[in-house]
Design a protein around this motif. Structure first.
Motif, PDB file in Angstrom:
ATOM      1  N   PHE A 102       0.846  -1.194   0.000  1.00 12.24           N
ATOM      2  CA  PHE A 102       0.000   0.000   0.000  1.00 12.24           C
ATOM      3  C   PHE A 102       0.880   1.242   0.000  1.00 12.24           C
ATOM      4  CE2 PHE A 102      -2.402   3.383   2.009  1.00 12.24           C
ATOM      5  CZ  PHE A 102      -3.573   3.344   1.269  1.00 12.24           C
ATOM      6  N   PRO A 103       0.706   2.149  -0.947  1.00  8.03           N
ATOM      7  CA  PRO A 103      -0.262   2.096  -2.036  1.00  8.03           C
ATOM      8  C   PRO A 103       0.070   0.973  -3.027  1.00  8.03           C
ATOM      9  CG  PRO A 103       1.243   3.908  -2.377  1.00  8.03           C
ATOM     10  CD  PRO A 103       1.543   3.363  -1.012  1.00  8.03           C
ATOM     11  N   THR A 104      -0.940   0.518  -3.737  1.00 14.74           N
ATOM     12  CA  THR A 104      -0.769  -0.623  -4.630  1.00 14.74           C
ATOM     13  C   THR A 104      -0.260  -0.133  -5.985  1.00 14.74           C
ATOM     14  OG1 THR A 104      -2.649  -1.616  -3.497  1.00 14.74           O
ATOM     15  CG2 THR A 104      -1.874  -2.720  -5.483  1.00 14.74           C
ATOM     16  N   ASN A 105       1.062  -0.023  -6.096  1.00 12.74           N
ATOM     17  CA  ASN A 105       1.657   0.386  -7.365  1.00 12.74           C
ATOM     18  C   ASN A 105       3.009  -0.297  -7.526  1.00 12.74           C
ATOM     19  OD1 ASN A 105       3.630   2.033  -5.939  1.00 12.74           O
ATOM     20  ND2 ASN A 105       2.030   3.579  -5.715  1.00 12.74           N
ATOM     21  N   ARG A 106       3.573  -0.208  -8.717  1.00 12.86           N
ATOM     22  CA  ARG A 106       4.833  -0.904  -9.014  1.00 12.86           C
ATOM     23  C   ARG A 106       5.983  -0.382  -8.153  1.00 12.86           C
ATOM     24  NH1 ARG A 106       4.962  -5.646 -11.619  1.00 12.86           N
ATOM     25  NH2 ARG A 106       7.163  -5.170 -12.004  1.00 12.86           N
ATOM     26  N   THR A 107       5.979   0.919  -7.872  1.00 15.95           N
ATOM     27  CA  THR A 107       7.066   1.479  -7.069  1.00 15.95           C
ATOM     28  C   THR A 107       7.094   0.852  -5.682  1.00 15.95           C
ATOM     29  OG1 THR A 107       6.951   3.576  -8.271  1.00 15.95           O
ATOM     30  CG2 THR A 107       8.018   3.601  -6.096  1.00 15.95           C
ATOM     31  N   LYS A 108       5.924   0.778  -5.038  1.00 13.55           N
ATOM     32  CA  LYS A 108       5.855   0.181  -3.708  1.00 13.55           C
ATOM     33  C   LYS A 108       6.210  -1.295  -3.757  1.00 13.55           C
ATOM     34  CE  LYS A 108       5.028   0.561   0.669  1.00 13.55           C
ATOM     35  NZ  LYS A 108       5.774   1.513   1.516  1.00 13.55           N
ATOM     36  N   LEU A 109       5.729  -1.986  -4.774  1.00 18.23           N
ATOM     37  CA  LEU A 109       6.036  -3.411  -4.905  1.00 18.23           C
ATOM     38  C   LEU A 109       7.541  -3.636  -4.994  1.00 18.23           C
ATOM     39  CD1 LEU A 109       5.107  -6.347  -5.298  1.00 18.23           C
ATOM     40  CD2 LEU A 109       4.924  -5.873  -7.748  1.00 18.23           C
ATOM     41  N   GLU A 110       8.235  -2.823  -5.765  1.00 17.37           N
ATOM     42  CA  GLU A 110       9.685  -2.996  -5.911  1.00 17.37           C
ATOM     43  C   GLU A 110      10.415  -2.702  -4.608  1.00 17.37           C
ATOM     44  OE1 GLU A 110      11.227  -4.443  -8.313  1.00 17.37           O
ATOM     45  OE2 GLU A 110       9.305  -4.700  -9.331  1.00 17.37           O
ATOM     46  N   ILE A 111       9.935  -1.727  -3.839  1.00 11.69           N
ATOM     47  CA  ILE A 111      10.546  -1.428  -2.536  1.00 11.69           C
ATOM     48  C   ILE A 111      10.427  -2.638  -1.617  1.00 11.69           C
ATOM     49  CG2 ILE A 111      10.258  -0.061  -0.428  1.00 11.69           C
ATOM     50  CD1 ILE A 111       9.427   2.293  -2.267  1.00 11.69           C
ATOM     51  N   LEU A 112       9.243  -3.253  -1.587  1.00 15.83           N
ATOM     52  CA  LEU A 112       9.025  -4.412  -0.721  1.00 15.83           C
ATOM     53  C   LEU A 112       9.810  -5.625  -1.216  1.00 15.83           C
ATOM     54  CD1 LEU A 112       5.186  -4.092  -0.061  1.00 15.83           C
ATOM     55  CD2 LEU A 112       7.086  -3.180   1.286  1.00 15.83           C
ATOM     56  N   ARG A 113       9.918  -5.779  -2.520  1.00 12.59           N
ATOM     57  CA  ARG A 113      10.731  -6.871  -3.074  1.00 12.59           C
ATOM     58  C   ARG A 113      12.193  -6.730  -2.665  1.00 12.59           C
ATOM     59  NH1 ARG A 113       8.201  -7.029  -9.170  1.00 12.59           N
ATOM     60  NH2 ARG A 113       6.894  -8.905  -8.920  1.00 12.59           N
ATOM     61  N   ARG A 114      12.700  -5.510  -2.705  1.00 14.60           N
ATOM     62  CA  ARG A 114      14.112  -5.295  -2.340  1.00 14.60           C
ATOM     63  C   ARG A 114      14.362  -5.639  -0.881  1.00 14.60           C
ATOM     64  NH1 ARG A 114      13.702  -0.881  -5.995  1.00 14.60           N
ATOM     65  NH2 ARG A 114      13.304   0.619  -4.308  1.00 14.60           N
ATOM     66  N   LEU A 115      13.327  -5.503  -0.042  1.00 12.97           N
ATOM     67  CA  LEU A 115      13.460  -5.917   1.355  1.00 12.97           C
ATOM     68  C   LEU A 115      13.559  -7.435   1.487  1.00 12.97           C
ATOM     69  CD1 LEU A 115      10.855  -3.655   3.196  1.00 12.97           C
ATOM     70  CD2 LEU A 115      13.330  -3.643   3.530  1.00 12.97           C
ATOM     71  N   GLY A 116      13.054  -8.157   0.485  1.00 11.52           N
ATOM     72  CA  GLY A 116      13.049  -9.618   0.535  1.00 11.52           C
ATOM     73  C   GLY A 116      11.671 -10.219   0.650  1.00 11.52           C
ATOM     74  N   ALA A 117      10.616  -9.376   0.652  1.00 14.98           N
ATOM     75  CA  ALA A 117       9.254  -9.895   0.722  1.00 14.98           C
ATOM     76  C   ALA A 117       8.896 -10.620  -0.565  1.00 14.98           C
ATOM     77  CB  ALA A 117       8.262  -8.765   0.975  1.00 14.98           C
ATOM     78  N   SER A 118       8.086 -11.667  -0.432  1.00 13.57           N
ATOM     79  CA  SER A 118       7.631 -12.405  -1.618  1.00 13.57           C
ATOM     80  C   SER A 118       6.147 -12.758  -1.546  1.00 13.57           C
ATOM     81  CB  SER A 118       8.445 -13.696  -1.787  1.00 13.57           C
ATOM     82  OG  SER A 118       8.296 -14.535  -0.666  1.00 13.57           O
TER      83      SER A 118
END
Length: 265
Positions: free
Chosen positions: A218-234
């Protein structure tokens, strides 16, 4: 064992929270290609009862993995939830390693835990056809995912001891309850420093132990998704059924310039 195959791959999985007790919400999520639903029994009218069973059956029929957030770590509720067919259980308000060990004991058969067994349940296919205890025990110990929630200060006080408990498959961070326990503003973006710091700590600790991380996007967008991916979330939660209804109605009232007064007393 749909979710099991996904979690053992280097693949992101996406789901939504379901609060409305509506099988339609689950079927629609499956129709849009999501991987799992997070069925809530902690903050919704649904209990670990026939209403939950209906939602799990809808998930299985739609071929989307049902994860269930139980109201607490009661061992009977944990066992009944996986016996109904849930592929994993999300356990709120985890505060100690002993509590996690008790959750694992409730969900796993010996030698991994102390779960009691009965063949006359859905997870055992009602002891029909070629049922055998040895295969059932092995399959259930692999199938049933243990997902504690990190959502209070006490969890982070014991984070190393908690994550060292064998049998944890993933950790879900709850930003609202953590913020309430910490005394800071609730922030579902997790961008405020107090929340961002604990999420980064949690991610680093989980990555060290190869434990999956579930976070709300949240917010549901590609930028946020990439930030969470870099943390290691899957494992990513991309919204909930109640929010989607609100978003749709908000757009309609704006588009039609309808009055904004609420009928709620």
């Amino acid at each position: 064992m749909y979710l099991d195959s996904l979690l053992n791959l280097d693949k992101d999985v996406f789901g939504i929270n379901v609060y409305s007790a509506s099988p339609a919400a689950i079927e629609i999520a499956a129709n849009w290609g999501l991987d799992f639903v997070f069925i809530d029994t902690e903050h919704s009218p649904v209990g670990v009862d026939s209403a939950l069973e209906r939602l799990i059956l809808a998930s299985r029929a739609a071929k989307i993995a049902p994860l269930v957030r139980v109201p607490d770590s009661n061992p009977v509720l944990l066992r009944k939830t996986v016996e109904m067919g849930a592929e994993g259980v999300i356990v709120p308000q985890i505060r100690s390693a002993e509590q996690v060990a008790s959750v694992v004991d409730s969900m796993k058969f010996p030698p991994l835990g102390r779960r009691g067994g009965d063949g006359s349940v859905r997870s055992a296919v009602y002891a029909s056809r070629d049922f055998g205890w040895a295969d059932y025990i092995q399959q259930e110990n692999q199938r049933c995912k243990v997902i504690p929630m990190a959502e209070n200060i006490e969890f982070f006080d014991q984070i190393d001891e908690i994550l060292a408990v064998p049998g944890i498959d993933a950790i879900h961070f709850g930003p609202a309850d953590f913020a309430l326990s910490y005394g800071c503003a609730v922030d579902y973006t997790m961008d405020t420093s107090s929340l961002r710091d604990v999420v980064e700590l949690l991610a680093a600790k989980c990555n060290e132990r190869k434990i999956k991380i579930m976070l709300g996007c949240f917010p549901t967008n590609r930028t946020k998704l990439e930030i969470l991916r870099r943390l290691g979330a899957s494992m990513f939660l991309v919204g909930n059924d109640i929010a989607f209804i609100n978003q749709g109605l908000a757009k309609i009232t704006d588009d039609l310039e309808l009055p904004k007064e609420s009928n709620h007393a």
